[in-house]
Design an enzyme around this catalytic site. Structure first.
Site: not given
Length: 254
Positions: A50, A52, A111, A198
């Site tokens: 999911r 952001d 990622y 992040r």
């Protein structure tokens, strides 16, 4: 009732994230509305992750079930026809094994985080990179990042609102390198905590600036306290690039 696996690409900027929410449009909403217009069915799509608000994907995976049996290529093209005004596209569609689950069947995720560390702000890549106007030492960032590999309590890099049952995760890869004017971070693990990538990027940027040393990063990890970690980098530079699955849950056509 056939089950399908979709591979998606999207620009996260127009959306409040993957999941449907009351405060704005989502990737899930755009896809489900396109599917409803194509098939007349109100099916729910489940994603591998999911993402952001503002986070992008080059290979997000989701699954769905519908009553009609539509050839996967026609499903892809039909959905894309109804998505022409959206910032999301279906790259590929496949029949999926009946036990396939986009989220729970996944055994690995990858990622990419992009940092543009030049003095001039981005124009063509605005919203697609983290603009960092001061130069970063990618070599120092990579060297420090290797401390994070393996199994650790990553509480220092976990968002306060994270709902994961445990802060312990196993990090398989964290490579930082320079590609032209960009510093790129590639991160791989089975699963991640909320904002973990992040928070890695924001913390390693401190190392790249020379404000933190490798020992500072080690102390932050060992503190197991979000206050000890560095800042959360913006969503602009984050991309979900790959989701891995065991062969037995994929369709025979794969």
């Amino acid at each position: 009732m056939p089950r399908y696996r979709l591979t998606l690409e999207y620009d996260g900027r127009p959306y409040v994230g993957w999941q449907r929410q009351s405060n704005g449009p989502s990737v899930q909403q755009a896809l489900e509305e396109a599917l409803a217009r194509l098939t007349g069915e109100n099916a729910q799509l489940t994603a591998a992750g999911r993402t952001d608000a503002g986070v992008h994907a080059t290979a997000q995976i989701c699954h769905l079930e519908i009553d009609k049996d539509i050839e996967p290529g026609r499903l892809r093209d039909g959905m894309n026809a109804h998505l022409r005004d959206e910032s999301v596209v279906v790259l590929a569609a496949h029949y999926a094994h009946e036990e396939f689950h986009a989220r729970f069947s996944a055994v690995g995720r990858a990622y990419l985080y992009r940092i543009l560390d030049r003095r001039a702000r981005p124009v063509l890549d605005r919203g697609r990179v983290w603009w960092h106007p001061r130069p970063l030492d990618a070599g120092a960032m990579h060297d420090a990042a290797q401390l994070l590999l393996g199994t650790h309590d990553f509480s220092s890099f976990r968002a306060r609102e994270c709902q994961a049952a445990s802060p312990v995760k196993t990090l398989d890869r964290l490579d930082v390198s320079r590609v032209g004017e960009e510093v790129r971070m590639i991160v791989e693990a089975r699963s991640f905590l909320h904002h973990q990538v992040r928070n890695f990027a924001g913390t390693l940027a401190l190392v790249g600036l020379g404000k933190w040393t490798k020992d500072d990063l080690r102390r932050a990890l060992e503190a197991r306290d979000r206050h000890a970690g560095g800042p959360t980098a913006p969503p602009d530079g984050l991309y979900l690039t790959r989701v891995d699955y065991p062969p037995e849950v994929l369709s025979e056509s794969d």
